[in-house]
Design an enzyme around this catalytic site. Structure first.
Site, PDB file in Angstrom:
ATOM      1  CG  HIS A   1     -11.150 -35.322  11.007  1.00 37.43           C
ATOM      2  ND1 HIS A   1     -11.961 -36.364  11.178  1.00 37.43           N
ATOM      3  CD2 HIS A   1      -9.909 -35.419  11.536  1.00 37.43           C
ATOM      4  CE1 HIS A   1     -11.173 -37.408  11.764  1.00 37.43           C
ATOM      5  NE2 HIS A   1     -10.292 -36.995  11.760  1.00 37.43           N
TER       6      HIS A   1
ATOM      7  CB  SER B   1      -9.141 -39.657  10.418  1.00 31.40           C
ATOM      8  OG  SER B   1      -9.603 -40.188  11.849  1.00 31.40           O
TER       9      SER B   1
ATOM     10  CG  ASP C   1     -15.580 -36.672  10.283  1.00 33.62           C
ATOM     11  OD1 ASP C   1     -14.851 -36.039   9.104  1.00 33.62           O
ATOM     12  OD2 ASP C   1     -14.889 -36.777  11.267  1.00 33.62           O
TER      13      ASP C   1
HETATM   14  N1  ARG Z   1     -11.358 -36.762  16.987  1.00 36.29           N
HETATM   15  C1  ARG Z   1     -11.095 -37.494  15.787  1.00 36.29           C
HETATM   16  C2  ARG Z   1      -9.866 -37.720  15.981  1.00 36.29           C
HETATM   17  O1  ARG Z   1      -9.005 -38.042  16.884  1.00 36.29           O
HETATM   18  C3  ARG Z   1     -11.682 -36.261  15.427  1.00 36.29           C
HETATM   19  C4  ARG Z   1     -11.157 -35.063  14.904  1.00 36.29           C
HETATM   20  C5  ARG Z   1     -11.154 -33.519  14.769  1.00 36.29           C
HETATM   21  N2  ARG Z   1     -11.284 -32.630  15.275  1.00 36.29           N
HETATM   22  C6  ARG Z   1     -11.640 -32.353  16.033  1.00 36.29           C
HETATM   23  N3  ARG Z   1     -11.683 -31.454  17.037  1.00 36.29           N
HETATM   24  N4  ARG Z   1     -13.228 -32.912  16.878  1.00 36.29           N
HETATM   25  O2  ARG Z   1      -9.468 -36.875  14.779  1.00 36.29           O
HETATM   26  N1  ASP Z   2      -9.879 -39.198  14.533  1.00 33.32           N
HETATM   27  C1  ASP Z   2      -8.483 -40.077  14.629  1.00 33.32           C
HETATM   28  C2  ASP Z   2      -7.865 -39.899  13.368  1.00 33.32           C
HETATM   29  O1  ASP Z   2      -7.639 -38.572  12.743  1.00 33.32           O
HETATM   30  C3  ASP Z   2      -9.039 -42.021  14.439  1.00 33.32           C
HETATM   31  C4  ASP Z   2      -8.979 -42.058  16.542  1.00 33.32           C
HETATM   32  O2  ASP Z   2      -7.596 -41.966  17.236  1.00 33.32           O
HETATM   33  O3  ASP Z   2      -9.685 -42.721  16.746  1.00 33.32           O
HETATM   34  O4  ASP Z   2      -7.153 -40.787  12.827  1.00 33.32           O
END
Ligand code: ARG
Ligand code: ASP
Length: 727
Positions: free
Chosen positions: A87, A662, A223
């Protein structure tokens, strides 16, 4: 400590889960030796603090990098190969993809160095050293200085220290405040700008589970993506050139196939963006009861609009994939966060602690002055902020959410620049500036329309204006709202339709024609352009009626937070309070463990390939399992990456992480890479504000799954050969 405070202290430890369990906290690597080494070793770490962070020899920190501005990553080969999240790579993959050659759908694997793709604008940053410069910075200020003067002094001293630190080197440096300006640290960094895409799985692996599984456990997302850092002939940072060669890192992480079991020590090194552990109950109440519900509703509306168009149109779906994911991500996060804070009773817990703080402060004459009235002051300032905060939030989430409103801002500097031409005394210079302004407008125009859907933007404008008019008091309405009422009877759809029919900002052709017009005519056009005018009115409103009060209140809050945090650290002087995350290099540590999300439910710590097939559904794009993967599963063809006939995919652990983490490597007790962090569990998304060791888990993709995909799905074994693999 006095008996009374001692009691209060233990009680608070329990309330806040303070050092009773130190999973919480994102620590500074240079302070590990002094603060955490012993605790880490007691929890299983077999390395020394020096192995993790050293300025005299290579150490783990030399393999950790900030990827772009918002992600982290780790070097895994002597040839500058790096791992980060899929991502984090997504927007680059999208940029390199076309409908006919779609890397998002098919994945991308460079078969040789020549096939690796450059990514202009992408940087990778390493930390060379970190130094406590608190004394030097604070020496330059005195307690009787006003806040503004203090700010200015600190800024000046910080820049001086940073400049000195990198004299005669190609390093960069900055001095960052910690504990809200109670401490300051110097970061010397090395930034690389030639970073090439090496490989990424298809989105059916890299994004498996999509938005449905985002922020959730159990998870099955592969990922990850691979890039390579390139350097000049001396291994130094260099802008992209064919002549550049793979960068030789000071250190790279060995990759472990040994896995982990429940209770094993893990640590996460990376660049967490922002946490706010010291917020008061007033702030948390405002966040959960006011700000988040509005943010969630607004984004929900925008997502609905996008879905409607994306469903009907494949091209738009591709173009809006990243935009959609970006908006959906925090839309969902805020819901989990609110839920988690409420379930943890965070406001009540904070209130109880604040009452204790005030008692502690009042109990001693020395403390009464600096700390005694802080909480009532917070209360007053948050009450004042209350009348302003929604207008402030709606600027970003409503007024400037439609892309056309942001794009319209590009005409402001254009007009100012072009006006230079009128200055007779300097015609030549004026002409040059005009040419520049035109070039800039042309390139922002190309960018803006590259991945653009007028249908989405027009409908977004309508829903955003409608919400703004409904939820924000008239004192913060732009004058144009009068006209929308008078001429359109507040039919925002009809108004949006008109905007897109009339505005020069609505299509690249219109912008091109606009540029050709004489200057006087251009000014006239913009004076009557509905998108330009509305965007300008919102901006003026923001600058004149929202920002000044907001900034003033914030300055007051910041000053008091500095005092409050100093007070808390004094009150808890026998324990460690980690500094909030601020996009600097940090270490969090914890153990591999499951959790109980709800009454009667236990989540285990690991998922396997079996779960992918279980979730698989050919009729749902987010859950479509690629054939190769299904076949490998049927044949149990896991090579050396599987364990007892299963293929591990993801795992959770109690490492304190936030956004920005991330792509951070998850490292075992021996310093080997066992996974890549990419998310947090739904119940623990409030860890930006409060860490609940019972509910907060970071989610990582298992490095064995990463290698399995590289090897068995992509057939890119040459990349694995570069790594040091520990069997
Ligand atoms: N929740 C994770 C983070 O905050 C993964 C995000 C990937 N983006 C998404 N919309 N699925 O980055
Ligand atoms: N998915 C998140 C990031 O992009 C990580 C998180 O918020 O836990 O850093």
């Amino acid at each position: 400590m006095q008996q009374r405070t001692k009691l209060a202290f233990w009680w608070l430890c329990w309330m806040l889960w303070l050092p009773a369990r130190a999973d919480d906290g994102m620590w500074l690597p240079n302070l590990i030796k002094a603060l955490n080494e012993q605790d880490m070793q007691e929890r299983g770490l077999r390395l020394t603090a020096e192995d993790i962070y050293s300025v005299n020899r290579s150490s783990l920190k030399d393999a950790i990098l900030q990827f772009g501005r918002g992600c982290s990553g780790a070097v895994v080969s002597p040839n500058g190969l790096l791992l980060t999240n899929y991502h984090c790579a997504f927007s680059y993959l999208q940029r390199h993809s076309t409908v006919d050659n779609n890397f998002i759908e098919k994945g991308f694997w460079a078969r040789s160095l020549e096939e690796e793709i450059a990514n202009p604008g992408l940087t990778v940053t390493f930390i060379i050293r970190i130094e406590d410069v608190t004394e030097r910075v604070l020496e330059s200020v005195s307690p009787d200085m006003g806040e503004e003067e203090r700010e200015a002094k600190i800024k000046e001293t910080s820049s001086r220290i940073a400049a000195e630190a990198v004299e005669n080197t190609d390093y960069k440096a900055s001095v960052e405040p910690f504990y809200y300006g109670n401490e300051f640290y110097l970061f010397v960094k090395q930034e690389f700008t030639d970073v090439r895409l090496v490989g990424a799985p298809p989105s059916s692996i890299g994004q498996f589970g999509g938005e449905t599984d985002n922020w959730e456990w159990p998870r099955h997302t592969g990922d990850f993506a691979l890039f390579r850092i390139y350097a000049g002939p001396e291994n130094e940072p260099a802008n992209f050139s064919q002549a550049n060669v793979p960068y030789e890192p000071r250190y790279y992480l060995p990759v472990s196939l040994q896995g982990y079991k429940e209770g094993d020590f893990t640590m996460v090194m990376g660049f967490p963006g922002r946490s706010q552990q010291f917020l008061t109950s007033y702030a948390l109440k405002q966040l959960t009861e006011k700000i988040n519900p509005h943010r969630i509703a607004l984004r929900g509306k925008r997502l609905e609009v996008m879905e409607n168009v994306m469903q009907r149109n494949d091209t738009v779906r591709l173009k809006y994939a990243a935009k959609y994911a970006g908006i959906a991500n925090y839309w969902k996060k805020w819901q989990g966060e609110t839920r988690g804070l409420q379930r943890f009773d965070a406001v009540t817990r904070k209130q109880e602690m604040e009452a204790e703080f005030t008692l502690w402060a009042q109990a001693d004459l020395q403390r009464r002055l600096p700390y005694g009235t802080l909480l009532p002051q917070f209360e007053r300032d948050y009450a004042a902020l209350d009348s302003l905060i929604l207008a402030f939030e709606y600027m970003r989430e409503a007024a400037f959410a439609p892309e056309i409103m942001v794009f319209a801002r590009n005409f402001d500097p254009y007009i100012v620049d072009v006006r230079e031409l009128d200055k007779k005394e300097d015609k030549k210079k004026g002409k040059a500036r005009q040419d520049q302004a035109i070039e800039r407008l042309k390139s922002t125009t190309a960018n803006h329309f590259r991945n653009y859907s007028r249908a989405i933007d027009q409908a977004t404008l309508a829903v955003c204006l409608e919400a703004y008019a409904r939820d924000i008091p008239p004192a913060f309405h732009p004058p144009l709202f009068e006209k929308i009422k008078a001429q359109y009877g507040n039919n925002f759809r009809a108004f949006a339709n008109e905007v897109f029919k009339e505005s020069v900002c609505a299509s690249p052709e219109k912008v091109a024609r606009f540029i050709e017009r004489p200057y006087k005519k251009q000014v006239q056009i913009l004076q009557h352009d509905p998108a330009y005018q509305l965007s300008r009115e919102f901006m003026l409103l923001y600058r004149q009626h929202i920002l000044p009060n907001y900034v003033a209140l914030n300055a007051q809050l910041e000053l008091n937070t500095r005092r409050y945090v100093a007070g808390l650290r004094e009150m808890f002087q026998d324990s460690l309070l980690a500094p909030d995350a601020n996009s600097t290099l940090r270490i969090a540590y914890g153990t591999v463990e499951g959790y109980r999300p709800r009454n009667g439910v236990i989540y285990t710590y690991q998922t396997t390939l079996e779960g992918i097939l279980e979730k698989g559904d050919p009729n749902v794009p987010e859950f479509t399992v690629p054939d190769t993967l299904a076949k490998l599963y049927r044949e149990k063809d896991y090579g050396r990456y599987g364990v007892d006939g299963t293929m591990p995919v993801a795992f959770i652990a109690s490492n304190h992480t936030v956004g920005g983490n991330s792509g951070s490597p998850v490292i075992n007790a021996d310093g080997h890479l066992i996974g890549l962090n990419f998310d947090r569990v739904w119940e623990g998304t409030m860890s930006d504000f409060t860490y609940d060791p019972e509910q907060c888990r970071n989610i990582s993709v298992d490095v064995r799954y990463i290698l399995f995909i590289i090897d068995k799905v992509a057939g890119a074994t040459h990349l694995i050969d570069e790594m040091t693999v520990i069997e």
